[in-house]
Design an enzyme around this catalytic site. Structure first.
Site, PDB file in Angstrom:
ATOM      1  N   GLY A  23     -17.348  -2.706   8.683  1.00 11.13           N
ATOM      2  CA  GLY A  23     -16.023  -3.248   8.376  1.00 11.13           C
ATOM      3  C   GLY A  23     -15.966  -3.720   6.934  1.00 11.13           C
ATOM      4  N   SER A  87     -20.087   5.899  10.395  1.00  9.92           N
ATOM      5  CA  SER A  87     -20.538   7.296  10.355  1.00  9.92           C
ATOM      6  C   SER A  87     -21.355   7.652  11.587  1.00  9.92           C
ATOM      7  CB  SER A  87     -21.386   7.513   9.086  1.00  9.92           C
ATOM      8  OG  SER A  87     -22.058   8.740   9.167  1.00  9.92           O
ATOM      9  N   ASP A 164     -17.706 -11.843   9.477  1.00 15.57           N
ATOM     10  CA  ASP A 164     -18.061 -12.645  10.658  1.00 15.57           C
ATOM     11  C   ASP A 164     -19.127 -13.702  10.399  1.00 15.57           C
ATOM     12  OD1 ASP A 164     -16.339 -11.194  12.195  1.00 15.57           O
ATOM     13  OD2 ASP A 164     -17.845  -9.741  12.819  1.00 15.57           O
ATOM     14  N   ARG A 199       4.740 -28.548  19.421  1.00 13.14           N
ATOM     15  CA  ARG A 199       4.263 -27.411  20.203  1.00 13.14           C
ATOM     16  C   ARG A 199       2.748 -27.322  20.220  1.00 13.14           C
ATOM     17  NH1 ARG A 199       8.153 -22.838  17.932  1.00 13.14           N
ATOM     18  NH2 ARG A 199       9.861 -23.278  19.330  1.00 13.14           N
ATOM     19  N   GLU A 263     -12.389 -14.192  19.171  1.00 12.30           N
ATOM     20  CA  GLU A 263     -11.983 -13.060  20.022  1.00 12.30           C
ATOM     21  C   GLU A 263     -13.030 -12.748  21.099  1.00 12.30           C
ATOM     22  OE1 GLU A 263     -13.073  -9.860  16.521  1.00 12.30           O
ATOM     23  OE2 GLU A 263     -11.764  -9.175  18.130  1.00 12.30           O
ATOM     24  N   GLY A 584     -14.945 -31.948 -18.474  1.00 16.00           N
ATOM     25  CA  GLY A 584     -15.564 -32.936 -19.357  1.00 16.00           C
ATOM     26  C   GLY A 584     -16.702 -32.292 -20.136  1.00 16.00           C
ATOM     27  N   PHE A 675      -3.401 -28.667 -12.972  1.00 11.47           N
ATOM     28  CA  PHE A 675      -3.258 -27.630 -11.950  1.00 11.47           C
ATOM     29  C   PHE A 675      -4.625 -27.347 -11.306  1.00 11.47           C
ATOM     30  CE2 PHE A 675      -3.133 -22.970 -11.117  1.00 11.47           C
ATOM     31  CZ  PHE A 675      -2.071 -22.944 -10.220  1.00 11.47           C
TER      32      PHE A 675
HETATM   33  P1  ATP Z   1     -19.459  -5.048  10.927  1.00 11.18           P
HETATM   34  O1  ATP Z   1     -20.243  -6.330  10.907  1.00 11.18           O
HETATM   35  O2  ATP Z   1     -18.246  -5.104  10.120  1.00 11.18           O
HETATM   36  O3  ATP Z   1     -19.257  -4.474  12.296  1.00 11.18           O
HETATM   37  P2  ATP Z   1     -21.639  -3.219  10.677  1.00 11.18           P
HETATM   38  O4  ATP Z   1     -22.437  -2.809   9.503  1.00 11.18           O
HETATM   39  O5  ATP Z   1     -22.368  -3.994  11.728  1.00 11.18           O
HETATM   40  O6  ATP Z   1     -20.382  -3.992  10.142  1.00 11.18           O
HETATM   41  P3  ATP Z   1     -21.507  -0.852  12.336  1.00 11.18           P
HETATM   42  O7  ATP Z   1     -20.321  -0.049  12.749  1.00 11.18           O
HETATM   43  O8  ATP Z   1     -22.352  -1.456  13.379  1.00 11.18           O
HETATM   44  O9  ATP Z   1     -20.953  -1.940  11.319  1.00 11.18           O
HETATM   45  O10 ATP Z   1     -22.466   0.067  11.429  1.00 11.18           O
HETATM   46  C1  ATP Z   1     -21.938   0.796  10.320  1.00 11.18           C
HETATM   47  C2  ATP Z   1     -22.628   2.143  10.227  1.00 11.18           C
HETATM   48  O11 ATP Z   1     -24.029   1.969  10.039  1.00 11.18           O
HETATM   49  C3  ATP Z   1     -22.528   3.011  11.474  1.00 11.18           C
HETATM   50  O12 ATP Z   1     -21.314   3.708  11.520  1.00 11.18           O
HETATM   51  C4  ATP Z   1     -23.684   3.947  11.278  1.00 11.18           C
HETATM   52  O13 ATP Z   1     -23.359   4.986  10.388  1.00 11.18           O
HETATM   53  C5  ATP Z   1     -24.745   3.064  10.642  1.00 11.18           C
HETATM   54  N1  ATP Z   1     -25.646   2.564  11.676  1.00 11.18           N
HETATM   55  C6  ATP Z   1     -25.481   1.487  12.468  1.00 11.18           C
HETATM   56  N2  ATP Z   1     -26.525   1.353  13.305  1.00 11.18           N
HETATM   57  C7  ATP Z   1     -27.367   2.379  13.050  1.00 11.18           C
HETATM   58  C8  ATP Z   1     -28.633   2.805  13.578  1.00 11.18           C
HETATM   59  N3  ATP Z   1     -29.238   2.133  14.553  1.00 11.18           N
HETATM   60  N4  ATP Z   1     -29.197   3.895  13.057  1.00 11.18           N
HETATM   61  C9  ATP Z   1     -28.596   4.572  12.062  1.00 11.18           C
HETATM   62  N5  ATP Z   1     -27.416   4.232  11.532  1.00 11.18           N
HETATM   63  C10 ATP Z   1     -26.803   3.159  12.017  1.00 11.18           C
END
Ligand code: ATP
Length: 776
Positions: A23, A87, A164, A199, A263, A584, A675
């Site tokens: 993210g 990915s 997060d 509220r 959430e 200062g 300001f």
């Molecule tokens: P966020 O905290 O925002 O969710 P994140 O880095 O934890 O970020 P993920 O979707 O878990 O987000 O991971 C991002 C990308 O990292 C995945 O889409 C994948 O390409 C790669 N990735 C995650 N885990 C693995 C794994 N165990 N082996 C190889 N690639 C991975």
């Protein structure tokens, strides 16, 4: 902050790839900018991998070299400009083999990955597999042994970019404070409606497995109740929540009710606790007109706050240093921060610890999960409970331990003063103490009318203190006058109001005031009580701490000012703005703001300004504008601290630049003035105010029931709370090792040694100024 050493020797020429993954988070662009520029500074080449790991797998145009000018202006941009993706390809070995091939073909032998725990897990898997991937590429004939030979070792460094703040081993992740700022802005806005209509609002914030955003926003906004994934409420929580909210509304008189829900909130059986369920409970049981607000993706977007800008910048710089210092055998590090210290932690340890917390939650071992999150998290959680939940019977002290605690503000107003006072009052009431506010500083205390004291000292109610939760400045009033102006009467008033302790919130004057009171103990017994300073000043110049409340609010205000003013130049001619900051005789604010806005140069009193410096900077700016091919025509910023030089004033410098630029660029002076003290305090100042104030109260409580002479004999009975490196500590004012003697430059009203001075180097490296100066 540990000073960051910039390598002066050119390193072996390396190609360092940088990608953002998972993210998006505000500050990712600052990290990429810092990696690119630091890499170039260290005589390496920087390559951006676009669209996260997807770019590494697909290669081609998704892997591109970035030059110095390419990342101009990135600090103030939200999201990630090199793109991010989840990915699927990289999750498969075949995808990672393709990624390895692309890296070898591009000559990239080091990777800086900025993302969450998933992305960093992927990075570690990649590094572990690297030799095998290369062997397979040779075996399949896709690459020759000669091609692969120079790339046998892959260096990977992680940067935690995630809103997060869910990674273990670091106090903050890049993006979490920006996200917290978005949330607090939204809740502050909701306040008005909630108050007007009496509220209730249930506000859902992000955090599937980690409640950091929920906890910190609950603290920052004084929420009535809070739901976290890692600490589900105990059975029967519905009754408890209704009882607390009823008490707050009926007995305490609160007109608005705020409930914050992460959430991923759940109960002890791991059933989801949804915002609509909470709303139904409040509506059905209490008849409370309740609305649900789900903040959603607004929490991710927007420009990074000051903290995320300098954190991402310093961590990006540190990541390149780590790449250059790694040996083939060293484990991949992730760059972290503890309090104020940038550190390196083994990447896999941090990822594993993060996963362990999730596993404990899934296993319903909530207390262990809480312990395993950072110690700071638990401290904040307890601090929230101790100040938000009324009448905590277990917390109330026995009669003999209860104290009359006076609270005073000294010096100029600063963001966080009200929140520190609110926390001290709420905590004191929970413990059975009597919190006494002294209005308008020491002159307020000793004010007389017709020879009779005019009481500016009074007990504060919980409701009054609660209303200060998001207010800037100082509600009880602050004053610069020191007790020495009327020591006799000050002592009399201490006796008159029967103070058992004094909690002083303020800047260098607050520090000086406590020093005076400590020294006056020889003459007045009234001062033989615990005296504690909580530093609060935008100048951040109090000995004993690397962080003062209010400095973060000031920085955020300054960067907003700088962003706006810089933008104003985008449609006009090339322009440099010389902006005067407060502070200062301390250049902290100017330097840190310089880091956060990507200033061309920062002029500070510690370094002074001279004509040669100005002349070099004019040449540098001229060159800089020539290289700026018009893609980014926004103005450039120079920050000048108000006391940097008596001769070279802000206007004078702007005029010299204009004159000497000979038409190549324009120059303007700008003075944001007061300001800078800011409006509403930043969330960081709010949460730290709570944490530090409660620590101060606990410190004070340690003296309950002790004799005056015993208190006076203890050096820690007059102390300053502060962040020092990776710790929060109390430092004694007096004695041979006390702050007054060892750490204070009294003439210049600042600490003798300023931890941030070497950040000047980073500003200069990332603006290219240091390179321009060494060319001569
Ligand atoms: P966020 O905290 O925002 O969710 P994140 O880095 O934890 O970020 P993920 O979707 O878990 O987000 O991971 C991002 C990308 O990292 C995945 O889409 C994948 O390409 C790669 N990735 C995650 N885990 C693995 C794994 N165990 N082996 C190889 N690639 C991975």
């Amino acid at each position: 902050m540990e000073p960051i050493k910039i390598p002066t020797q050119p390193a072996k020429r390396r190609r360092i790839g940088v990608l953002t993954s998972g993210g998006d988070a505000p500050g990712m662009n600052g990290a990429v900018r810092a990696v690119v520029r630091m890499a170039i500074h260290c005589d390496c080449e920087a390559y951006a991998i676009f669209e996260g790991y997807e770019g590494l797998v697909k290669g081609g145009n998704l892997i591109r070299q970035l030059h110095w000018e390419d990342v101009r202006g990135w600090l103030s941009r939200g999201g990630t400009l090199i793109g991010s993706a989840r990915s699927m390809g990289f999750r498969e070995r075949v995808g990672r083999m393709q990624a390895a091939k692309n890296m070898v073909l591009r000559g990239i032998d080091a990777l800086v990955v900025c993302g969450g725990d998933g992305s960093l897990t992927g990075a570690d898997v990649f590094r572990a597999e690297w030799p095998g991937l290369l062997a397979d590429l040779i075996a399949s004939g896709e690459l020759s042994a000669e091609q692969v030979e120079p790339y046998k070792v892959l260096n990977i460094v992680g940067l935690v970019g995630s809103i997060d703040n869910d990674m273990s081993g670091t106090d903050a992740t890049i993006g979490c404070y920006s996200s917290l700022t978005r949330i607090c802005d939204a809740v502050d806005d909701v306040f008005d409606t909630a108050f007007s209509h009496q509220r209730g609002f249930v506000i859902e914030v992000m955090g599937r497995h980690c409640g950091w955003l929920a906890l910190m926003s609950a603290i920052s906004t004084g929420a009535d109740w809070l739901f976290l994934p890692e600490m589900p409420p105990k059975e029967g929580w519905e009754d408890d929540m209704c009882s607390v909210i009823t008490k707050n509304r009926t007995e305490r008189g609160k007109r608005r009710t705020i409930v914050i829900v992460a959430e991923g909130a759940q109960d002890r059986q791991l059933n989801k606790v949804s915002s609509s369920k909470i709303k139904d409970i409040l509506t059905d049981r209490l008849g409370l007109d309740t609305r649900v607000t789900i903040l959603g993706h607004t929490q991710r977007g927007g420009a990074a706050c000051a903290y995320d800008r300098w954190l991402s910048t310093l961590q990006g710089v540190e990541a390149v240093r780590a790449v250059l210092e790694m040996s083939p055998k060293s484990p991949s590090p992730v760059i972290t921060i503890r309090e104020n210290k940038i550190m390196r932690t083994p990447l896999m340890e941090a990822v594993q610890a993060t996963k362990d917390v999730t596993a404990k939650i899934d296993n319903k071992e909530f207390d262990t999960a809480m312990d395993m999150r950072d110690a700071e998290f638990k401290e904040y959680y307890n601090a929230y409970l101790n100040t938000a939940i009324p009448e905590h019977p277990k917390m109330t002290l026995p009669e003999g331990k209860r104290m009359r605690i006076a609270i005073i503000h000294v010096g100029a107003p600063a963001g966080g003063m009200n929140q520190a006072t609110r926390a001290a009052v709420a905590y004191s009431l929970t413990r059975g103490h009597t919190p006494l506010a002294i209005h308008n500083g020491f002159p307020g205390l000793t004010r007389h009318h017709d020879d009779k004291p005019v009481s500016s000292v009074r007990e504060v109610t919980w409701l009054e203190a609660d209303s200060w939760v998001n207010e800037g400045g100082s509600d009880i009033g602050t004053n610069r006058t020191l007790p020495s102006a009327d020591m006799e009467n000050t002592a009399k008033c201490f006796e008159l109001y029967k103070f058992d302790a004094l909690f002083v919130v303020g800047g260098f004057e607050a520090f000086t005031a406590v020093s005076e009171l400590r020294q006056a103990r020889a003459k007045y017994d009234a001062f033989k009580i615990p005296l504690v300073v909580l530093p609060a000043t935008i100048s951040n110049n109090v000995p004993g701490t690397e962080y003062s409340l209010g400095s973060d609010t000031c920085l955020n205000t300054l960067i907003d000012f700088c962003d706006a003013i810089r933008q104003s130049a985008s449609s006009s001619r090339r322009r440099v703005f010389v902006i005067e900051t407060q502070g200062g005789k301390s250049g902290y604010i100017a330097t840190t703001a310089g880091l956060a806005v990507g200033a061309v140069a920062v002029y500070i009193p510690e370094e002074g300004v001279d004509i040669k410096m100005l002349s070099r900077d004019i040449d540098f700016l001229r060159d800089n504008f020539i290289r700026d091919k018009g893609a980014n025509r926004a103005g450039k910023i120079i920050l000048r601290n108000e006391c940097a030089s008596n001769t070279y004033t802000t206007q004078f410098i702007a005029d010299i630049f204009k004159e000497e630029a000979k038409g190549r660029f324009e120059s303007r002076a700008a003075v944001p003035g007061h300001f800078q003290q800011g409006g509403k305090p930043s969330p960081m100042d709010r949460v730290r105010a709570l944490r530090m104030a409660i620590r101060c109260m606990e410190h004070i409580e340690g003296y309950a029931g002790k004799s005056r002479d015993t208190i006076a004999a203890d050096p820690m009975s007059s102390a300053v709370i502060g962040v020092k490196g990776s710790q929060v500590l109390f430092s004694p004012m007096g004695g041979d090792t006390g702050l007054e003697e060892t750490e204070t430059d009294w003439a210049r009203r600042r600490p003798k040694s300023e931890f941030w001075l070497e950040l000047q180097d980073v500003v200069n490296v990332l603006s290219g100024r240091s390179h321009a100066n060494t060319k001569e």
